[in-house]
Enzyme design. Sequence first.
Site, PDB file in Angstrom:
ATOM      1  N   ARG A  46     -19.856 -38.752  35.344  1.00  0.00           N
ATOM      2  CA  ARG A  46     -20.002 -40.167  35.681  1.00  0.00           C
ATOM      3  C   ARG A  46     -20.369 -40.230  37.155  1.00  0.00           C
ATOM      4  O   ARG A  46     -20.407 -39.220  37.840  1.00  0.00           O
ATOM      5  CB  ARG A  46     -18.767 -41.005  35.314  1.00  0.00           C
ATOM      6  CG  ARG A  46     -17.411 -40.381  35.327  1.00  0.00           C
ATOM      7  CD  ARG A  46     -16.911 -39.980  36.688  1.00  0.00           C
ATOM      8  NE  ARG A  46     -16.993 -41.102  37.619  1.00  0.00           N
ATOM      9  CZ  ARG A  46     -17.040 -40.989  38.927  1.00  0.00           C
ATOM     10  NH1 ARG A  46     -16.987 -39.785  39.501  1.00  0.00           N
ATOM     11  NH2 ARG A  46     -17.124 -42.026  39.718  1.00  0.00           N
ATOM     12  N   ASP A 234     -24.043 -48.625  42.009  1.00  0.00           N
ATOM     13  CA  ASP A 234     -24.699 -48.221  40.755  1.00  0.00           C
ATOM     14  C   ASP A 234     -26.093 -48.812  40.628  1.00  0.00           C
ATOM     15  O   ASP A 234     -26.949 -48.274  39.929  1.00  0.00           O
ATOM     16  CB  ASP A 234     -23.835 -48.634  39.566  1.00  0.00           C
ATOM     17  CG  ASP A 234     -22.602 -47.750  39.512  1.00  0.00           C
ATOM     18  OD1 ASP A 234     -21.615 -48.063  40.223  1.00  0.00           O
ATOM     19  OD2 ASP A 234     -22.647 -46.722  38.828  1.00  0.00           O
TER      20      ASP A 234
HETATM   21  O1  MRU Z   1     -18.064 -45.802  35.779  1.00  0.00           O
HETATM   22  P1  MRU Z   1     -18.374 -44.784  36.845  1.00  0.00           P
HETATM   23  O2  MRU Z   1     -17.220 -43.896  37.166  1.00  0.00           O
HETATM   24  O3  MRU Z   1     -19.646 -44.013  36.523  1.00  0.00           O
HETATM   25  O4  MRU Z   1     -18.669 -45.661  38.113  1.00  0.00           O
HETATM   26  C1  MRU Z   1     -18.953 -45.028  39.328  1.00  0.00           C
HETATM   27  C2  MRU Z   1     -19.141 -45.952  40.445  1.00  0.00           C
HETATM   28  O5  MRU Z   1     -19.067 -47.162  40.313  1.00  0.00           O
HETATM   29  C3  MRU Z   1     -19.532 -45.339  41.760  1.00  0.00           C
HETATM   30  O6  MRU Z   1     -19.020 -46.069  42.814  1.00  0.00           O
HETATM   31  C4  MRU Z   1     -21.061 -45.329  41.869  1.00  0.00           C
HETATM   32  O7  MRU Z   1     -21.627 -44.790  40.703  1.00  0.00           O
HETATM   33  C5  MRU Z   1     -21.521 -44.546  43.047  1.00  0.00           C
HETATM   34  S1  MRU Z   1     -21.314 -42.805  42.839  1.00  0.00           S
HETATM   35  C6  MRU Z   1     -21.973 -42.051  44.188  1.00  0.00           C
END
Ligand code: MRU
Length: 354
Positions: A46, A234
Amino acid sequence: MARTLWLDSGRRLFTWDQIRLPFETVELELASEQDCAKAIVTMQVRGAPLIGAVAAYGLAFALRADARDEALRGAFDRLLATRPTAVNLRWALERVMQVVRPLAPGARADAAWAQACAICDEDVACNAAIGRHAAALLTRLARPHRALQILTHCNAGRIATVDHGTALSPIYALHEAGLAVHVWVDETRPRNQGASLTAWELRERGVPHTVIVDNAGGLLMRQRQVDAVIVGCDRVAANGDVANKIGTYLKALAAHDNEVPFYVACPISTIDPHCLHGDLIEIEQRSPREVTHLLGRDEEGRLRSFQVTPDDSPAANPAFDVTPARLVTALVTEQGVIPAHVDAIAQLLSGGGA
Ligand code: MRU
């Protein structure tokens, strides 16, 4: 320290199973398109940049099995559907697609694999550059006789990327340079990426940190116990609105109200120029079970899932939120620091630099 995604001597692809962290450090081999897609969907991997890199390898694996046009399109669509919010997924898949589409089927798999490797190498360099730019900003906020106090949300560290992380990259840089830094780690319910992953990473590097419940940040900011907030992202819309893990918006509001700088570490691959503003970003809705149940270790050391709500209470689980650009002090990209503003973003994307 090894990368989050690596090839062994036999060119087999490995990562860490992030569902098992911080309790167990388990290697996970990714050997097919299906393995890559499953790892993204189940969140064994993730974090926006890592999702993109794994999807790129997924496309390369798919092309090893069948590289004809129809199969290529099918694999692209299947991998794109694994998670909706992080735009790095589309960015990485389109990048591979652009390279392989003009090639004869027999040449596609190797070209896709080479692109996936290049995406990984570039991610490492990009995050190191973000670290340098953000470290320069944060150093200016350091006060005499106390550690620099940084608050972060979710996990935007090395295991959310191929290496270094985005929001944590400057923290590692400052710590390694000898500046005293302490990190307030939001637990980040419901999946606890802060409590489980950020805390694990910081501990691994020896960076002083304290895990707090998500609701504690406002109080700490009012008490002047936070010098800056830095988070990952994201998807950043063309106008500077930022989609990131659910709860980010509330931190930005509290930071704004308390005049605490709120920085977003933002690889250029996370900017979506086709998305005009944040309300157009699709917010992933995940299983209510992530809200009603917690995963943890019991007193005998076994991994267990615990129910924390009454049997019949419904739960909702939006996984991301959107922080309006007006609450973002600056975006820190690999090319430098820019305002979260439509003109600055357009200039950056047109090659005009930061
Ligand atoms: O649901 P996730 O764990 O994939 O969400 C991750 C995040 O929101 C992070 O802050 C984002 O992807 C930046 S990672 C460098």
